[in-house]
Design a protein around this motif. Structure first.
Motif, PDB file in Angstrom:
ATOM      1  N   ILE A   1       9.891  71.036   2.195  1.00  0.00           N
ATOM      2  CA  ILE A   1      11.041  70.552   2.359  1.00  0.00           C
ATOM      3  C   ILE A   1      11.891  71.238   1.528  1.00  0.00           C
ATOM      4  O   ILE A   1      11.660  70.582   0.441  1.00  0.00           O
ATOM      5  CB  ILE A   1      11.335  69.405   2.785  1.00  0.00           C
ATOM      6  CG1 ILE A   1      12.820  69.335   3.051  1.00  0.00           C
ATOM      7  CG2 ILE A   1      10.460  68.265   2.153  1.00  0.00           C
ATOM      8  CD1 ILE A   1      13.462  69.773   4.804  1.00  0.00           C
ATOM      9  N   VAL A   2      12.854  71.891   1.429  1.00  0.00           N
ATOM     10  CA  VAL A   2      13.752  72.488   0.508  1.00  0.00           C
ATOM     11  C   VAL A   2      14.690  72.200   0.747  1.00  0.00           C
ATOM     12  O   VAL A   2      15.118  72.748   1.840  1.00  0.00           O
ATOM     13  CB  VAL A   2      13.260  73.938  -0.296  1.00  0.00           C
ATOM     14  CG1 VAL A   2      14.256  74.381  -1.033  1.00  0.00           C
ATOM     15  CG2 VAL A   2      12.004  74.041  -0.481  1.00  0.00           C
ATOM     16  N   GLY A   3      15.919  71.758  -0.607  1.00  0.00           N
ATOM     17  CA  GLY A   3      17.390  71.623   0.513  1.00  0.00           C
ATOM     18  C   GLY A   3      17.958  72.342  -1.043  1.00  0.00           C
ATOM     19  O   GLY A   3      17.652  71.834  -1.671  1.00  0.00           O
ATOM     20  N   MET A   4      18.745  73.016  -1.107  1.00  0.00           N
ATOM     21  CA  MET A   4      19.480  74.142  -1.965  1.00  0.00           C
ATOM     22  C   MET A   4      20.572  73.552  -1.216  1.00  0.00           C
ATOM     23  O   MET A   4      21.494  74.194  -0.533  1.00  0.00           O
ATOM     24  CB  MET A   4      18.849  75.223  -1.829  1.00  0.00           C
ATOM     25  CG  MET A   4      17.203  75.215  -2.929  1.00  0.00           C
ATOM     26  SD  MET A   4      18.140  74.665  -4.612  1.00  0.00           S
ATOM     27  CE  MET A   4      16.596  75.425  -5.545  1.00  0.00           C
ATOM     28  N   PRO A   5      22.331  74.003  -2.114  1.00  0.00           N
ATOM     29  CA  PRO A   5      23.463  74.030  -1.986  1.00  0.00           C
ATOM     30  C   PRO A   5      23.076  75.467  -2.243  1.00  0.00           C
ATOM     31  O   PRO A   5      23.800  76.273  -3.451  1.00  0.00           O
ATOM     32  CB  PRO A   5      23.985  73.794  -3.246  1.00  0.00           C
ATOM     33  CG  PRO A   5      23.559  73.254  -4.584  1.00  0.00           C
ATOM     34  CD  PRO A   5      22.032  73.238  -4.026  1.00  0.00           C
ATOM     35  N   LEU A   6      23.892  75.987  -0.725  1.00  0.00           N
ATOM     36  CA  LEU A   6      23.351  77.756  -0.758  1.00  0.00           C
ATOM     37  C   LEU A   6      24.242  77.766  -1.621  1.00  0.00           C
ATOM     38  O   LEU A   6      24.479  79.172  -2.515  1.00  0.00           O
ATOM     39  CB  LEU A   6      23.176  77.309   0.887  1.00  0.00           C
ATOM     40  CG  LEU A   6      22.228  77.217   1.476  1.00  0.00           C
ATOM     41  CD1 LEU A   6      21.851  77.990   2.744  1.00  0.00           C
ATOM     42  CD2 LEU A   6      21.260  77.761   0.276  1.00  0.00           C
ATOM     43  N   LYS A   7      25.702  77.730  -1.684  1.00  0.00           N
ATOM     44  CA  LYS A   7      26.188  78.774  -2.405  1.00  0.00           C
ATOM     45  C   LYS A   7      26.229  78.429  -4.055  1.00  0.00           C
ATOM     46  O   LYS A   7      27.245  79.017  -4.799  1.00  0.00           O
ATOM     47  CB  LYS A   7      27.786  77.637  -1.632  1.00  0.00           C
ATOM     48  CG  LYS A   7      28.271  77.849  -0.349  1.00  0.00           C
ATOM     49  CD  LYS A   7      29.696  76.945  -0.230  1.00  0.00           C
ATOM     50  CE  LYS A   7      29.631  77.299   1.712  1.00  0.00           C
ATOM     51  NZ  LYS A   7      31.604  77.031   1.412  1.00  0.00           N
TER      52      LYS A   7
ATOM     53  N   ILE B   1      17.083  69.918  -3.658  1.00  0.00           N
ATOM     54  CA  ILE B   1      15.340  68.753  -3.326  1.00  0.00           C
ATOM     55  C   ILE B   1      14.497  69.451  -3.292  1.00  0.00           C
ATOM     56  O   ILE B   1      14.255  70.661  -2.385  1.00  0.00           O
ATOM     57  CB  ILE B   1      16.219  67.544  -2.261  1.00  0.00           C
ATOM     58  CG1 ILE B   1      16.044  68.494  -0.861  1.00  0.00           C
ATOM     59  CG2 ILE B   1      17.217  66.675  -2.675  1.00  0.00           C
ATOM     60  CD1 ILE B   1      16.426  67.543   0.218  1.00  0.00           C
ATOM     61  N   TYR B   2      13.820  68.965  -3.295  1.00  0.00           N
ATOM     62  CA  TYR B   2      12.039  69.868  -3.004  1.00  0.00           C
ATOM     63  C   TYR B   2      10.988  68.346  -2.697  1.00  0.00           C
ATOM     64  O   TYR B   2      11.000  67.550  -3.343  1.00  0.00           O
ATOM     65  CB  TYR B   2      11.806  70.642  -4.205  1.00  0.00           C
ATOM     66  CG  TYR B   2      10.692  70.788  -3.521  1.00  0.00           C
ATOM     67  CD1 TYR B   2      10.070  72.067  -3.134  1.00  0.00           C
ATOM     68  CD2 TYR B   2       9.140  70.523  -4.092  1.00  0.00           C
ATOM     69  CE1 TYR B   2       9.585  72.826  -2.416  1.00  0.00           C
ATOM     70  CE2 TYR B   2       8.392  71.081  -4.009  1.00  0.00           C
ATOM     71  CZ  TYR B   2       7.827  72.634  -2.859  1.00  0.00           C
ATOM     72  OH  TYR B   2       6.649  72.810  -2.595  1.00  0.00           O
ATOM     73  N   GLY B   3      10.833  68.956  -1.414  1.00  0.00           N
ATOM     74  CA  GLY B   3       8.902  67.420  -1.488  1.00  0.00           C
ATOM     75  C   GLY B   3       8.185  68.197  -0.658  1.00  0.00           C
ATOM     76  O   GLY B   3       8.491  69.167  -0.426  1.00  0.00           O
ATOM     77  N   LEU B   4       7.276  67.580  -0.554  1.00  0.00           N
ATOM     78  CA  LEU B   4       6.157  67.920  -0.003  1.00  0.00           C
ATOM     79  C   LEU B   4       5.438  66.907   0.654  1.00  0.00           C
ATOM     80  O   LEU B   4       5.359  65.223   0.175  1.00  0.00           O
ATOM     81  CB  LEU B   4       4.607  68.697  -0.490  1.00  0.00           C
ATOM     82  CG  LEU B   4       5.037  69.643  -1.822  1.00  0.00           C
ATOM     83  CD1 LEU B   4       3.630  70.066  -2.675  1.00  0.00           C
ATOM     84  CD2 LEU B   4       4.929  70.829  -0.568  1.00  0.00           C
TER      85      LEU B   4
ATOM     86  N   GLY C   1       6.968  74.771   6.492  1.00  0.00           N
ATOM     87  CA  GLY C   1       7.680  73.475   5.959  1.00  0.00           C
ATOM     88  C   GLY C   1       9.268  74.280   6.625  1.00  0.00           C
ATOM     89  O   GLY C   1       9.609  75.067   6.777  1.00  0.00           O
ATOM     90  N   HIS C   2      10.001  73.476   5.869  1.00  0.00           N
ATOM     91  CA  HIS C   2      11.810  73.770   6.250  1.00  0.00           C
ATOM     92  C   HIS C   2      13.026  73.407   4.915  1.00  0.00           C
ATOM     93  O   HIS C   2      12.657  73.611   4.339  1.00  0.00           O
ATOM     94  CB  HIS C   2      12.183  72.412   7.859  1.00  0.00           C
ATOM     95  CG  HIS C   2      12.267  72.113   9.017  1.00  0.00           C
ATOM     96  ND1 HIS C   2      11.994  73.362   9.445  1.00  0.00           N
ATOM     97  CD2 HIS C   2      10.695  71.813   9.201  1.00  0.00           C
ATOM     98  CE1 HIS C   2      11.185  73.158  10.625  1.00  0.00           C
ATOM     99  NE2 HIS C   2      10.038  71.886  10.105  1.00  0.00           N
ATOM    100  N   SER C   3      14.249  74.302   5.460  1.00  0.00           N
ATOM    101  CA  SER C   3      15.097  74.402   4.245  1.00  0.00           C
ATOM    102  C   SER C   3      16.388  74.207   4.780  1.00  0.00           C
ATOM    103  O   SER C   3      16.094  74.228   6.075  1.00  0.00           O
ATOM    104  CB  SER C   3      15.000  76.124   3.537  1.00  0.00           C
ATOM    105  OG  SER C   3      14.876  76.951   4.828  1.00  0.00           O
ATOM    106  N   ILE C   4      16.814  73.070   4.257  1.00  0.00           N
ATOM    107  CA  ILE C   4      18.402  73.225   4.118  1.00  0.00           C
ATOM    108  C   ILE C   4      19.084  73.048   3.114  1.00  0.00           C
ATOM    109  O   ILE C   4      18.673  73.460   2.434  1.00  0.00           O
ATOM    110  CB  ILE C   4      18.415  71.533   4.873  1.00  0.00           C
ATOM    111  CG1 ILE C   4      17.694  70.679   3.639  1.00  0.00           C
ATOM    112  CG2 ILE C   4      17.203  71.318   6.309  1.00  0.00           C
ATOM    113  CD1 ILE C   4      17.843  68.997   4.064  1.00  0.00           C
TER     114      ILE C   4
END
Length: 66
Positions: free
Chosen positions: A11-17, A53-56, A44-47
């Motif tokens: 799972i990957v989360g990034m502030p895309l801007k 954030i990053y997790g496995l 996995g998924h990205s949001i």
């Protein structure tokens, strides 16, 4: 616990801007984590999040009595 890992999901989360979506630090971290377990990342998924954030999660098999 005697389990046998098969693969991991990310799972990957990034502030895309603010951050590039494919940063080399994320890729390095993923390689180190799964290399230690000897398993592939199967997907996995990205949001879009406010902070990176990053997790496995590792999936595998364990004997039913354990």
């Amino acid at each position: 616990m005697g389990g046998k890992p098969i693969f991991a999901l990310a799972i990957v989360g990034m502030p895309l801007k603010k951050c590039p979506s494919r940063s080399s630090a994320n890729r390095r971290g993923r390689r180190v984590g799964v290399r230690a377990g000897g398993i592939p990342v199967a997907g996995g998924h990205s949001i879009d999040t406010l902070e990176p954030i990053y997790g496995l999660v590792a999936l595998g098999l364990v004997h039913r009595r354990r």
